[in-house]
Design a protein around this motif. Structure first.
Motif, short mmCIF file in Angstrom:
data_model
loop_
_atom_site.label_atom_id
_atom_site.label_comp_id
_atom_site.label_asym_id
_atom_site.label_seq_id
_atom_site.Cartn_x
_atom_site.Cartn_y
_atom_site.Cartn_z
N GLY A 190 9.86 -17.48 -8.66
CA GLY A 190 11.14 -16.60 -8.13
C GLY A 190 11.26 -15.38 -8.68
N ILE A 191 10.78 -14.75 -10.00
CA ILE A 191 10.49 -13.68 -10.58
C ILE A 191 9.60 -12.96 -9.80
CG2 ILE A 191 10.00 -12.52 -12.54
CD1 ILE A 191 11.09 -14.92 -14.32
N TYR A 192 8.33 -13.80 -9.39
CA TYR A 192 7.38 -13.10 -8.88
C TYR A 192 7.69 -12.56 -7.53
CZ TYR A 192 2.44 -12.11 -6.91
OH TYR A 192 1.17 -11.91 -6.53
N THR A 193 8.11 -13.68 -6.79
CA THR A 193 8.31 -13.12 -5.08
C THR A 193 9.47 -12.03 -5.08
OG1 THR A 193 8.95 -13.97 -3.00
CG2 THR A 193 10.04 -15.07 -4.91
N LYS A 194 10.40 -12.24 -6.05
CA LYS A 194 11.69 -11.00 -5.86
C LYS A 194 11.20 -9.82 -6.45
CE LYS A 194 12.58 -13.01 -3.13
NZ LYS A 194 12.75 -12.81 -1.88
N ALA A 195 10.26 -9.63 -7.38
CA ALA A 195 10.00 -8.71 -7.99
C ALA A 195 9.16 -7.50 -7.13
CB ALA A 195 9.30 -8.58 -9.37
N ALA A 196 8.45 -8.47 -6.24
CA ALA A 196 7.50 -7.55 -5.25
C ALA A 196 8.46 -7.30 -4.04
CB ALA A 196 6.49 -8.60 -4.81
N ASP A 197 9.39 -8.24 -3.53
CA ASP A 197 10.32 -7.86 -2.32
C ASP A 197 11.12 -6.66 -2.77
OD1 ASP A 197 11.37 -8.26 -0.22
OD2 ASP A 197 12.22 -10.29 -0.47
N VAL A 198 11.76 -6.67 -3.94
CA VAL A 198 12.71 -5.82 -4.29
C VAL A 198 11.83 -4.36 -4.26
CG1 VAL A 198 14.20 -4.62 -5.98
CG2 VAL A 198 14.30 -6.92 -5.41
N GLY A 199 10.75 -4.42 -5.06
CA GLY A 199 9.82 -3.04 -5.38
C GLY A 199 9.37 -2.41 -3.64
N ALA A 200 8.96 -3.55 -3.14
CA ALA A 200 8.40 -3.03 -1.62
C ALA A 200 9.65 -2.49 -0.92
CB ALA A 200 7.86 -4.28 -0.97
N ASP A 201 10.95 -3.21 -0.93
CA ASP A 201 11.91 -2.58 0.18
C ASP A 201 12.48 -1.40 -0.47
OD1 ASP A 201 11.70 -4.98 1.63
OD2 ASP A 201 13.38 -5.69 1.14
N LEU A 202 12.79 -1.43 -1.64
CA LEU A 202 13.35 0.12 -2.50
C LEU A 202 12.49 1.18 -1.99
CD1 LEU A 202 15.19 -1.08 -5.63
CD2 LEU A 202 16.10 -0.54 -3.59
N VAL A 203 11.12 1.19 -2.24
CA VAL A 203 10.28 2.27 -2.21
C VAL A 203 9.91 2.55 -0.87
CG1 VAL A 203 8.47 3.42 -3.04
CG2 VAL A 203 9.75 2.21 -4.44
N GLY A 204 9.56 1.35 -0.24
CA GLY A 204 8.83 1.51 1.19
C GLY A 204 9.99 1.63 1.99
N LYS A 205 10.71 0.93 2.39
CA LYS A 205 12.06 1.08 3.02
C LYS A 205 12.90 2.11 3.03
CE LYS A 205 12.31 -3.65 5.29
NZ LYS A 205 13.32 -4.80 5.34
N VAL A 206 13.68 2.09 2.02
CA VAL A 206 14.40 3.19 1.49
C VAL A 206 13.97 4.76 1.27
CG1 VAL A 206 16.74 3.73 0.31
CG2 VAL A 206 16.17 1.39 0.92
N GLU A 207 13.01 4.66 0.40
CA GLU A 207 12.53 6.03 -0.09
C GLU A 207 11.41 6.58 1.08
OE1 GLU A 207 11.11 6.26 -3.97
OE2 GLU A 207 13.00 5.27 -4.69
N ALA A 208 10.56 5.73 1.67
CA ALA A 208 9.34 6.24 2.40
C ALA A 208 9.81 6.17 3.80
CB ALA A 208 8.25 5.69 2.13
N GLY A 209 10.80 5.18 4.26
CA GLY A 209 11.26 5.12 5.41
C GLY A 209 10.38 4.56 6.28
#
Length: 700
Positions: A190-209
């Motif tokens: 759970g720690i692994y999957t959500k660390a990757a998911d949160v990191g990918a979403d916050l920078v990829g989707k929100v910041e980089a669009g």
């Protein structure tokens, strides 16, 4: 009746052979284009590397605990702990590990195949993903039946433990190894999957669009790896532990209730019948092209409900001829109906085909703060039906089984209700395990540049997977509450037996007893602190991913223009290190706190602790799982074209809500049901130590 326990081996063989057939079916499909094969291979490599590191870490802890159990068992000459328990601890852990490992292996071999099948039709993509989930579901129940049947035969025929009461009490301790492994697998994954998911979403989707699963995102491979190590390997170990724990707890209660070996045979036969019914139900899962979320849900419900109905019918003659008390059948029915109702209400609160999640998406119009507030409120409200369903199941099963005349018979009814709820776990888990495969398929379709219509099909399967995953978690939590109550009663029985043998007074379990009351507070506190540890672990690991992804976007020229590939491997390694480092502390809490509480305050305080952690943990687990599931599907509802669709301000707010919900639904929430049962099994195993050595007892 004990001579018929070999039927458990038949059930195990049927389940494992069906799982093997489903694996062969999946592997016949093509993995698609060269690029798809390459991406799937990278995901497989990352998942295998993580599990190798995780299992080597957990193995060291297992060795230490095994040595401690051996010393206690043999130094006390079996007085404080059965000499069989240390070895059963190992087999339970190994089988739990295998359940998760086999499920993950087939999932990482099915993701690209599902994506390629979806390029032909929606139904074909559903069948491949569901067949993959079936491998997981039937492997779990097959290995569970094998473990239980094997130990019964060893104890009864090999070591001549032929008193039902003694054998039942020994068997109930055998669940500790499975619970131990499940907690490490669920928390670490759970720690692994959500660390990757949160990191990918916050920078990829929100910041980089950029879109989800865009190949330019350095964390996208780690995110897809996480779906497998958390939602497949972790979940498999989790539900293996629930399945085995419910049957073993009912073994002990059946002996106490006076049913003897009949009380043990009935749950075994229910499980075998449930396997056969699950196989029948699995053939009914299919859909048409351009299916809506409602019709996709109906397809999966057709399979699970059919299995439950056939199982309910088959349980009538089994109950009549084995225990002769048809009130026990009512208890079984309570479990089956309760499981279906919990699944339905979980869907109601988390699926975007219903108003709660649709209304939650409306909150995105005023920003991320309001959608977060709305999601928390939704999760809290969702505890109402789940708790009332379990409460009704407990009351009805207790009195229907004869609780008014015999307290022990009523408790057996509660235990057998938990077995009834989990009897069709094969297909229930198949619908759950299918979700991560569909999620990976969507990612592979995006990264390999498949046509938009393929991504639309995989998105439909993925959105359904979010709902079925939430349903599976609700199902596991509901069964955990019933199993925990059965284990709590087993603890009271075993501890009182040890107190009587030591010439001490039996426990005073009135609520006004200060040690019981303090234990309740400690149990509630343990739930909150455990959740805090797991949430904090995701936060710390996710921060490192956010920093790394930002660094790569800043320093590696040409990523956004597709001129250079990101360094996917660095994110995979960061997630691996973070998960392994952070998973130990919360896992040890569940083991250490019940033992220390018992040694300082005595066995009565442990009863309070188990009550506190069961009640508080159940409510927290439902709240967190359903909040997270609703946030995720609210985001997907917006991505489907509502409130401005992808890239809108509403979408950005929903992504923030989803990242808050990620550790809720995939780390802390599902780990709590293992915490509840692990505390119970640890307390049972170390009850002899607590009875002989506790500070309050020595002072008084």
């Amino acid at each position: 009746m004990q001579n018929y326990m070999w039927i458990g081996f038949i059930g195990a063989a049927i389940a494992l052979l069906f799982a093997l057939a489903q694996r062969s079916k999946v592997m016949k499909f093509s993995e698609g284009t060269e690029k798809m094969v390459k991406i799937a291979s990278a995901i497989r490599k990352g998942a295998n590397a993580y599990l190798k590191h995780q299992y080597s870490t957990v193995a060291k802890v297992f060795v230490v605990v095994f040595i401690i159990l051996i010393v206690i068992a043999f130094a006390s000459r079996g007085q404080m702990l059965s000499r069989f328990t240390p070895f059963a601890f190992l087999t339970g852990g190994i089988f739990s590990m295998l359940a998760g490992l086999i499920g993950m292996k087939i999932a990482t071999n099915s993701n690209a195949r599902t994506a390629y099948a979806a390029s032909e039709s929606l139904n074909k993509g559903l069948r491949v993903a569901f067949s993959s989930g079936s491998v997981m579901g039937f492997t779990v129940v097959g290995l569970g039946m094998l473990d239980i049947s094997m130990w019964f035969m060893i104890l009864y025929f090999g070591f001549k433990v032929q008193d039902a009461y003694t054998l039942g009490n020994i068997m109930v301790m055998n669940g500790m190894g499975a619970s131990f492994m499940a907690l490490f697998a669920r928390v670490g994954g759970g720690i692994y999957t959500k660390a990757a998911d949160v990191g990918a979403d916050l920078v990829g989707k929100v910041e980089a669009g950029i879109p989800e699963d865009d190949p330019r995102n350095p964390a996208t491979i780690a995110d897809n790896v996480g779906d497998n190590v958390g939602d497949v390997a972790g979940m498999g170990a989790d539900l293996y532990e629930s399945y085995v724990g419910s049957i073993l707890a009912t073994f002990a209660l059946g002996a106490v209730a006076g049913y003897g070996f009949k009380g043990m045979l009935l749950p075994i036969l229910l499980a075998v019948v449930g396997i056969i019914c699950s196989i029948i139900g699995s053939f009914l899962v299919k859909t048409k092209e351009d299916a809506t979320q409602a019709s996709l849900l109906k397809s999966l419900r057709t399979g699970t409900y059919t299995a439950a109905i056939i199982s309910a019918i088959a349980a009538i003659p089994l109950t009549y001829f084995i225990v002769g008390n048809m009130g026990v059948y009512v208890a079984i029915l309570c479990g089956l109906v309760g499981g279906c109702l919990i699944g339905y209400f979980t869907e109601f609160f988390t699926s975007d085909t219903y108003k709660p999640t649709q209304e939650l998406s409306d909150a995105s119009e005023t920003g991320s703060a309001t959608i977060i507030i709305g999601g928390i409120a939704l999760g809290m409200k969702s505890t109402l039906p789940s708790i009332l369903i379990v409460a009704a199941a407990v009351i009805v099963s207790f009195f229907a089984a004869g609780g008014a005349g015999s307290f022990s018979m009523g408790l057996y009814g509660i235990g057998i209700a938990a077995v009834g709820m989990l009897s069709t776990l094969g297909i229930t888990l198949a619908t759950d395990a299918y979700g991560p495969v569909a999620d990976n398929a969507g990612g592979i379709a995006e990264m390999s540049g498949l046509p938009e219509e393929v991504r639309e099909r995989t998105d439909a399967l993925d959105s359904l997977g979010n709902t079925t995953a939430a349903t599976g978690k609700g199902f596991a939590i509901g069964s955990a509450s019933l199993t925990a109550l059965a284990l709590l009663v087993s603890y009271v029985t075993i501890a009182n037996d040890r107190l009587a043998a030591a010439g001490k007074e039996l426990m005073n379990l009135t609520l006004t007893n200060p040690t019981v009351l303090v234990g309740l507070f400690i149990g509630a506190m343990l739930t909150m602190v455990f959740s805090a540890f797991t949430m904090s672990a995701v936060q710390k690991a996710a921060q490192s991913i956010v920093v790394e992804v930002r660094r790569q976007f800043r320093e590696i020229a040409g990523i956004m223009e597709y001129e250079n590939d990101p360094d996917y491997e660095s994110c995979v390694m960061l997630c691996t290190k973070g998960a392994l480092h952070e998973m130990v502390a919360p896992a040890l809490l569940a083991i250490v706190v019940p033992i220390i509480t018992g040694i300082i305050l005595g066995p009565e305080a442990v009863v309070g602790l188990l009550g506190g952690v069961s009640v508080c943990g159940f409510a927290m687990a439902v709240f967190m799982s359903n909040s997270g599931g609703a946030w995720d599907n609210a985001k997907k509802y917006i991505e489907a074209g509502h409130h401005g669709g992808k890239g809108s301000e509403c979408h950005k707010a929903a992504v923030v809500g989803d990242t808050v919900g990620d550790p809720f639904k995939d780390t802390s929430g599902p780990s709590l049901n293992i915490l509840i049962k692990l505390c119970s099994t640890v307390s049972i195993v170390f009850s002899g130590v607590v009875v002989m050595f506790n500070i309050i007892g020595l002072i008084l």
